[in-house]
Design an enzyme around this catalytic site. Sequence first.
Site, PDB file in Angstrom:
ATOM      1  N   ASN A  89       0.869  -1.171   0.000  1.00  0.00           N
ATOM      2  CA  ASN A  89       0.000   0.000   0.000  1.00  0.00           C
ATOM      3  C   ASN A  89       0.907   1.222   0.000  1.00  0.00           C
ATOM      4  O   ASN A  89       1.578   1.512   0.996  1.00  0.00           O
ATOM      5  CB  ASN A  89      -0.913   0.005   1.237  1.00  0.00           C
ATOM      6  CG  ASN A  89      -1.806   1.231   1.297  1.00  0.00           C
ATOM      7  OD1 ASN A  89      -1.425   2.324   0.923  1.00  0.00           O
ATOM      8  ND2 ASN A  89      -3.018   1.048   1.800  1.00  0.00           N
ATOM      9  N   GLU A 123      -4.022   1.794  -2.851  1.00  0.00           N
ATOM     10  CA  GLU A 123      -4.177   3.215  -2.524  1.00  0.00           C
ATOM     11  C   GLU A 123      -3.341   4.089  -3.468  1.00  0.00           C
ATOM     12  O   GLU A 123      -2.556   4.928  -3.038  1.00  0.00           O
ATOM     13  CB  GLU A 123      -3.831   3.484  -1.050  1.00  0.00           C
ATOM     14  CG  GLU A 123      -4.857   4.384  -0.406  1.00  0.00           C
ATOM     15  CD  GLU A 123      -4.666   4.625   1.075  1.00  0.00           C
ATOM     16  OE1 GLU A 123      -5.183   5.647   1.546  1.00  0.00           O
ATOM     17  OE2 GLU A 123      -4.031   3.791   1.764  1.00  0.00           O
ATOM     18  N   ASP A 152      -3.796  -4.936   1.034  1.00  0.00           N
ATOM     19  CA  ASP A 152      -4.038  -4.328   2.334  1.00  0.00           C
ATOM     20  C   ASP A 152      -5.425  -4.766   2.777  1.00  0.00           C
ATOM     21  O   ASP A 152      -6.437  -4.270   2.284  1.00  0.00           O
ATOM     22  CB  ASP A 152      -3.942  -2.805   2.208  1.00  0.00           C
ATOM     23  CG  ASP A 152      -4.327  -2.086   3.492  1.00  0.00           C
ATOM     24  OD1 ASP A 152      -4.585  -2.762   4.514  1.00  0.00           O
ATOM     25  OD2 ASP A 152      -4.383  -0.838   3.474  1.00  0.00           O
ATOM     26  N   ASN A 186      -6.649  -4.489   5.864  1.00  0.00           N
ATOM     27  CA  ASN A 186      -7.177  -3.693   6.963  1.00  0.00           C
ATOM     28  C   ASN A 186      -7.754  -4.566   8.074  1.00  0.00           C
ATOM     29  O   ASN A 186      -8.718  -4.201   8.753  1.00  0.00           O
ATOM     30  CB  ASN A 186      -8.225  -2.688   6.471  1.00  0.00           C
ATOM     31  CG  ASN A 186      -7.594  -1.351   6.088  1.00  0.00           C
ATOM     32  OD1 ASN A 186      -6.833  -0.776   6.859  1.00  0.00           O
ATOM     33  ND2 ASN A 186      -7.883  -0.875   4.887  1.00  0.00           N
ATOM     34  N   ASP A 226      -1.333  -6.177   6.122  1.00  0.00           N
ATOM     35  CA  ASP A 226      -1.039  -6.449   4.712  1.00  0.00           C
ATOM     36  C   ASP A 226      -0.685  -7.923   4.582  1.00  0.00           C
ATOM     37  O   ASP A 226       0.238  -8.404   5.259  1.00  0.00           O
ATOM     38  CB  ASP A 226       0.113  -5.569   4.234  1.00  0.00           C
ATOM     39  CG  ASP A 226      -0.205  -4.096   4.416  1.00  0.00           C
ATOM     40  OD1 ASP A 226      -0.790  -3.502   3.498  1.00  0.00           O
ATOM     41  OD2 ASP A 226       0.119  -3.540   5.491  1.00  0.00           O
ATOM     42  N   ASP A 251       2.836   4.705   4.996  1.00  0.00           N
ATOM     43  CA  ASP A 251       2.729   4.174   6.354  1.00  0.00           C
ATOM     44  C   ASP A 251       2.720   2.645   6.368  1.00  0.00           C
ATOM     45  O   ASP A 251       2.725   2.037   7.442  1.00  0.00           O
ATOM     46  CB  ASP A 251       1.506   4.732   7.084  1.00  0.00           C
ATOM     47  CG  ASP A 251       0.241   4.761   6.250  1.00  0.00           C
ATOM     48  OD1 ASP A 251       0.291   4.399   5.053  1.00  0.00           O
ATOM     49  OD2 ASP A 251      -0.810   5.158   6.783  1.00  0.00           O
ATOM     50  N   HIS A 252       2.732   2.032   5.178  1.00  0.00           N
ATOM     51  CA  HIS A 252       2.810   0.574   5.042  1.00  0.00           C
ATOM     52  C   HIS A 252       4.180   0.168   4.491  1.00  0.00           C
ATOM     53  O   HIS A 252       4.826   0.939   3.781  1.00  0.00           O
ATOM     54  CB  HIS A 252       1.763   0.056   4.056  1.00  0.00           C
ATOM     55  CG  HIS A 252       0.347   0.266   4.484  1.00  0.00           C
ATOM     56  ND1 HIS A 252      -0.465  -0.758   4.918  1.00  0.00           N
ATOM     57  CD2 HIS A 252      -0.422   1.384   4.518  1.00  0.00           C
ATOM     58  CE1 HIS A 252      -1.659  -0.281   5.205  1.00  0.00           C
ATOM     59  NE2 HIS A 252      -1.665   1.011   4.964  1.00  0.00           N
TER      60      HIS A 252
END
Length: 253
Positions: free
Chosen positions: A7, A34, A145, A147, A214, A243-244
């Site tokens: 991501n 994303e 991802d 989530n 992930d 941030d991933h």
Amino acid sequence: MKIATWNVNSLKIRLPQVLDWLVEHRPDALCLQELKLEDKAFPHEALAAVGYRAVTNGQKTYNGVAILTPTPAAEVSRDIPGFADPQKRIIAATIDGVRLICGYFPNGQAVGSEKFDYKLRWLAALTDWVREEMVRHPKLILAGDFNIAPEARDAHPDWKDEIHVSEPERAAFRALLALGLVDAFRLFDQPERSYSWWDYRMLAFRRNFGLRIDHILVSEPLRAACRGCTVDKAPRRLERPSDHAPVVLELEV
């Protein structure tokens, strides 16, 4: 064969990092989530310069997924069939005989919210569709991802927010596994507190205050081919990172 998922939280911002990562690691497929780009804005020329092409399912500002490969992908499909959804979260393609589904699963915002209900409906529709895909494609990988942190060990012990770790979300993850999928990361010994996402705030990465959300799930015919699965934390240390971090699966097929 090397399959990775990442991501990137805006491909426009992270494109130089993605290009460098491709050159260094040379995956057979990189699933991106994303993108935050429309298909017409996708940087095909920049990818071609490093030996990659892409199939995309993008939208402006939010969401968007792509699969990057050095050779042409086949049987490309987009979105979950029969599930009306303006959000671009799914793309699938066949690469060297392996069906690869790249997904950006809904966040859910908060347990009990409308967005959480949408997340559960989306997960149910995805599960039904993946079941059908596995009949047509016994060698299948679902990556992206999710989530969802599927077990307690996949979330920092001090994580207090219900979202990502709630029982309905974890039950939906188990329903995917019940189709005959395996969490490739857990096929191998891993360090304690192994995560793939860290908030930008509160020095979360430095403190390793994260979640493993992930994932790369593989069908049973691919289990024996798995040789290793790791989180590559190096890109998270870069300036202006996502941030991933990427998750990388090595297979011998």
